[in-house]
Design a protein around this motif. Structure first.
Motif, short mmCIF file in Angstrom:
data_model
loop_
_atom_site.label_atom_id
_atom_site.label_comp_id
_atom_site.label_asym_id
_atom_site.label_seq_id
_atom_site.Cartn_x
_atom_site.Cartn_y
_atom_site.Cartn_z
N THR A 89 5.02 -0.08 1.16
CA THR A 89 3.89 -0.99 0.95
C THR A 89 3.99 -2.18 1.91
N THR A 119 3.22 -0.45 -7.75
CA THR A 119 2.85 -0.63 -6.34
C THR A 119 1.50 -1.34 -6.16
N THR A 123 1.47 -5.01 -6.63
CA THR A 123 2.19 -5.85 -5.65
C THR A 123 1.34 -6.12 -4.40
N HIS A 158 9.06 2.86 -2.35
CA HIS A 158 7.62 2.59 -2.58
C HIS A 158 7.29 1.16 -2.16
N LEU A 159 8.16 0.23 -2.58
CA LEU A 159 7.95 -1.16 -2.18
C LEU A 159 8.07 -1.32 -0.67
N PRO A 186 7.23 3.11 -9.05
CA PRO A 186 6.01 3.27 -8.23
C PRO A 186 4.74 2.82 -8.94
#
Ligand code: HEM
Length: 490
Positions: free
Chosen positions: A409, A118, A121, A405-406, A115
């Motif tokens: 997002t 994040t 990204t 988490h990805l 995370p």
């Protein structure tokens, strides 16, 4: 924990026939609906038999929490799936038992699915969202699902392999899509029969078919991901798979490592796009709710710029719309099965070692005591009562999805951008219920969704942003690498 005794009964459930158990009561599609009926009749912990194996269905959030979180030492392993674990997807970490090997592979994956990366990204996700809008604007009558898959492809081929943004073509992503669909056959209802009657594995024709399928899939993975991995290692930019290959634990051979790559690819390329397809279908089916999402976006963002991550906390209705989609139509309705690593005793019942445990996510989301009018699409419920439990779409406890988490997002920025740019209208016959359930995954069909650009002003912003876009992501990738504490080559 309650005192252990072998005379303690199994959780109640439908009467089982000798040998075949409750197989005849299992519907060919949507078994989670039947599971819910059994939970309603027999209680939140019910059991049934398929062949010789005991299946325990968990029908309430409290029970899933008690077992998967508080008793994680017993409920964190996976059932032995003969076809999937030993033939077709042999070595895939998600199917491994909870042991040292799994822990090592899981630790490896979470090195990059961390995370902490994040925020770093965000630029990559935002850029992919811009590409998505530009491509869709130029192809309003095209295949919407294709565009949504290409969005995920853009994000993950940049993160995983360090490729330039947008370099993955529609044809590339179609090939990847075909690859991603292949393994889902391993968890079809038909294959469950082999899992439940292990003796079938000894039938030469069945064993040969499993072997053929396994060899074909492994060959496909080795060819596809093996050559992509080679390119990733040579790439100048930092990328996740190069990073992982540098962290590769001793004793993990090429084949095993490639299954880690395969798992991340399959997870990343299927789940996100399907969630976006669902979003588009629900937007078309519920124009009045979508209107509220767009009013909110218009107030916060306006029409002269794209939504950003800074806007997220100011878009509660968008968040409510997304959460309500996930509650009503969870991507993996029965969630992923677990198994017990030893006998357990719970609520006065015995849960035997090796039982298959199904946390019926769909039933939990349909609980009328928690969600008023659970069958209705009501995003407002999340604003009226912020303490409502959020659907556990990523699973639970020690096996919870490490990509969440990805995933969150990517979903936020894609959904905000789609709602900002387009109207989604319903063609005759569109229904979310027609969403094909391919094995255990819910795959909403977008053919009945018509896409329209919201205004010429939106179109001008999309074009302007596209023209200003720099597809070279290496600086952003280097930033992710530096968050993870790696030396980068630029
Ligand atoms: C909307 C997107 C996603 C959804 C709904 C989703 C859902 C899930 C669920 C329900 C599980 C099983 C958890 C359990 O057993 O309790 C899981 C496992 C997993 N997910 Fe995801 N996932 C998503 C995106 C991703 C992404 C983007 C990645 C990686 C890039 C990923 C990687 C994994 C892996 C590696 C596992 C296996 C964990 C294990 O070893 O048991 N997922 N996911």
């Amino acid at each position: 924990m309650e005192p252990a005794s072998y005379s303690t009964p199994l959780p109640p459930g439908p009467t089982a026939l000798p040998l075949i158990g409750n197989v005849l009561q299992m519907p060919r599609s949507a078994p989670w609906e039947r599971f819910r009926e059994w939970n309603l009749k027999y209680g939140p912990v019910a059991s049934f038999k398929v062949g010789t194996r005991t299946v325990i269905i968990l029908g309430s959030r409290a029970v899933v929490h008690d077992l998967f979180e508080k008793r994680a030492n017993i409920y964190s392993t996976r059932p032995r799936f003969i076809v999937a674990s030993e033939y077709t997807l042999k070595g895939l970490p998600a199917l491994l038992p909870y042991d040292k090997t799994w822990l090592a592979l899981h630790r490896l994956e979470t090195t990059v699915l961390n995370p902490r990366i994040t925020p770093a990204t965000f630029p990559i996700h935002s850029m992919a969202a811009k590409c998505l809008l530009y491509r869709m604007m130029g192809d309003l009558d095209g295949d919407l699902a294709d565009h949504l898959h290409t969005y995920a492809g853009s994000v993950f081929s940049t993160l995983f392999y360090g490729t330039r943004m947008g370099s993955e073509t529609t044809e590339d992503q179609r090939v990847m899509r075909t690859i991603c669909v292949e393994p889902s056959k391993c968890i079809s209802i038909e294959h469950w029969l082999v899992e439940m009657f292990p003796a079938l594995e000894k039938v030469p024709a069945v064993a040969a078919r499993c072997q053929r399928q396994g060899d074909a899939l492994h060959g496909l993975f080795q060819r596809t991901f093996g050559s992509k991995l080679k390119a990733a290692k040579k790439c100048q930019s930092w990328n996740m798979f190069k990073h992982l290959s540098e962290q590769r634990p001793e004793g993990l051979d090429d084949r095993g490592f490639l299954m880690v790559i395969t798992e991340m690819e399959l997870a990343a390329r299927t789940t996100g796009p399907l969630s976006l397809c669902l979003f588009a279908v629900m937007a078309a089916l519920h124009p009045e709710e979508m209107r509220r999402v767009q009013d909110e976006i218009d107030r916060v963002v306006g029409s002269s710029r794209f939504p950003t991550f800074e806007d997220q906390s100011s878009l509660p209705y968008l968040q409510a719309f997304m959460t309500e989609c996930q509650r009503l139509y969870p991507l993996v309705p029965p969630s992923f099965a677990r198994a017990t690593s030893r006998d357990d005793f719970y609520m006065g019942f015995r849960i035997p070692a090796d039982a298959i445990i199904v946390p019926n996510q769909w039933a939990i989301n349909m609980d009328a005591a928690t969600y008023t009018n659970p069958k209705f699409f009501q995003p407002q419920r999340w604003l009226d009562d912020p303490s409502l439990p959020v659907p556990g779409m990523f699973g639970y406890g020690r096996r919870i999805c490490p990509g969440r988490h990805l995933a969150n997002t990517g979903l936020y920025i894609a959904m905000a951008s789609l709602a900002w740019a387009f109207e989604f209208a319903k063609k005759p016959g569109l229904s979310v219920e027609t969403g094909l359930v391919r094995s255990m995954l819910f795959c909403p069909q977008t053919d009945g969704v018509r896409v329209l650009l919201r205004s010429a002003a939106h179109g001008a912003v999309i074009k302007r942003e596209w023209e200003a876009m720099d597809p070279d992501m290496s600086l952003h990738l280097a930033e992710i690498g530096s968050v993870l504490g790696t030396k980068t080559s630029i």
